[in-house]
Design a protein around this motif. Sequence first.
Motif, PDB file in Angstrom:
ATOM      1  N   ALA A  60     -13.068   7.123   0.561  1.00  8.98           N
ATOM      2  CA  ALA A  60     -12.529   5.771   0.463  1.00  8.98           C
ATOM      3  C   ALA A  60     -12.037   5.473  -0.950  1.00  8.98           C
ATOM      4  N   LYS A  61     -11.012   4.637  -1.040  1.00  6.51           N
ATOM      5  CA  LYS A  61     -10.561   4.162  -2.335  1.00  6.51           C
ATOM      6  C   LYS A  61     -11.441   3.001  -2.787  1.00  6.51           C
ATOM      7  N   ASP A  62     -11.350   2.655  -4.059  1.00  6.82           N
ATOM      8  CA  ASP A  62     -12.214   1.602  -4.600  1.00  6.82           C
ATOM      9  C   ASP A  62     -11.905   0.236  -3.990  1.00  6.82           C
ATOM     10  N   ASN A  63     -10.644   0.002  -3.685  1.00 14.27           N
ATOM     11  CA  ASN A  63     -10.232  -1.258  -3.084  1.00 14.27           C
ATOM     12  C   ASN A  63     -10.431  -1.188  -1.576  1.00 14.27           C
ATOM     13  N   ALA A  65      -9.263  -2.834   0.771  1.00 11.62           N
ATOM     14  CA  ALA A  65      -8.070  -3.065   1.581  1.00 11.62           C
ATOM     15  C   ALA A  65      -7.045  -1.949   1.455  1.00 11.62           C
ATOM     16  N   GLU A  66      -7.292  -0.983   0.592  1.00 14.86           N
ATOM     17  CA  GLU A  66      -6.333   0.083   0.343  1.00 14.86           C
ATOM     18  C   GLU A  66      -6.655   1.310   1.202  1.00 14.86           C
ATOM     19  N   ALA A  67      -5.656   1.792   1.930  1.00 16.82           N
ATOM     20  CA  ALA A  67      -5.860   2.929   2.839  1.00 16.82           C
ATOM     21  C   ALA A  67      -5.748   4.253   2.100  1.00 16.82           C
ATOM     22  N   ASP A  97     -15.281  10.948   5.602  1.00 14.17           N
ATOM     23  CA  ASP A  97     -15.988  10.517   6.780  1.00 14.17           C
ATOM     24  C   ASP A  97     -15.729  11.538   7.879  1.00 14.17           C
ATOM     25  N   LEU A  98     -16.583  11.584   8.880  1.00 17.36           N
ATOM     26  CA  LEU A  98     -16.387  12.554   9.953  1.00 17.36           C
ATOM     27  C   LEU A  98     -15.143  12.223  10.770  1.00 17.36           C
ATOM     28  N   MET A  99     -15.007  10.964  11.164  1.00 21.59           N
ATOM     29  CA  MET A  99     -13.886  10.542  12.003  1.00 21.59           C
ATOM     30  C   MET A  99     -13.054   9.499  11.271  1.00 21.59           C
ATOM     31  N   ASP A 100     -11.782   9.416  11.632  1.00 20.38           N
ATOM     32  CA  ASP A 100     -10.883   8.433  11.019  1.00 20.38           C
ATOM     33  C   ASP A 100     -11.468   7.028  11.086  1.00 20.38           C
ATOM     34  N   VAL A 101     -11.274   6.293  10.010  1.00 19.37           N
ATOM     35  CA  VAL A 101     -11.569   4.862   9.984  1.00 19.37           C
ATOM     36  C   VAL A 101     -10.216   4.176   9.818  1.00 19.37           C
ATOM     37  N   ARG A 108      -9.378   5.084   6.225  1.00 24.10           N
ATOM     38  CA  ARG A 108      -9.190   6.423   5.658  1.00 24.10           C
ATOM     39  C   ARG A 108      -9.219   7.467   6.767  1.00 24.10           C
ATOM     40  N   HIS A 109      -8.617   8.605   6.490  1.00 26.51           N
ATOM     41  CA  HIS A 109      -8.714   9.745   7.393  1.00 26.51           C
ATOM     42  C   HIS A 109     -10.088  10.391   7.251  1.00 26.51           C
ATOM     43  N   GLY A 110     -10.572  10.954   8.352  1.00 30.95           N
ATOM     44  CA  GLY A 110     -11.804  11.724   8.318  1.00 30.95           C
ATOM     45  C   GLY A 110     -11.491  13.195   8.520  1.00 30.95           C
TER      46      GLY A 110
END
Length: 218
Positions: A60-63, A65-67, A97-101, A108-110
């Motif tokens: 994940a990014k720090d923000n 809301a940022e993908a 992550d294991l699966m996409d969020v 984010r992609h998993g």
Amino acid sequence: LASEIDQLQLFTTANRQLEESVDGYSFKISLQEDIWGQISAIEKFSQNNQKFACIHLSNAKDNAAEAQFDEEFLANSAALACIGAFSLSRGCLFLDDLMDVDRAHFPRHGLIDRRGNFRKAAQYVRRLLPTLARKNNSEKVILSNISNGQNWFSSDFSQAKNCYRLILCRSRDATLDWSKVNSENPSFKSCTDLLSGKYIRKNDISSKVTNGVLLHLN
């Protein structure tokens, strides 16, 4: 992270009785950090204090809301983290992550998409694991240097008597210059395509390889 480890070292030194009751510590690495550098610092701390290290690599990014949907970047980070995990004497590493969020906070992609299909990151890890699997702790990976290029970068490491060079592309459109690879690595005889898993001999390599590759240097 270096300053945080220094603070943790000061804490353990000043609180020996409490520190003796702790089996290990948990660490978090973000994708914006030097993954191998951070893992090496954690390994040094773990060895000096004889503690188990549990490392979490966050996609994940720090923000919130940022993908983070850059598949090349995530695959490269997963490959570096996978190799780095095998450099730990006592510890483990979790890929997030294991699966996409794909909704709500921290999209984010998993390693797999929401239908269970492997993303490039999962394919890279899948291809590296058989090479990295070790029979005992004496076969742990030794991390070396990372050389940065405009479209590609290479990462050197060794395990037991085997030496490797991981070459990863920065973008999907990058094309690997095999003439340069040959001139810089005259000893290599074969490589593994990390996306397809194909074992390719030097004379059979296509000039249009656009995926990450693992060179077998001996």
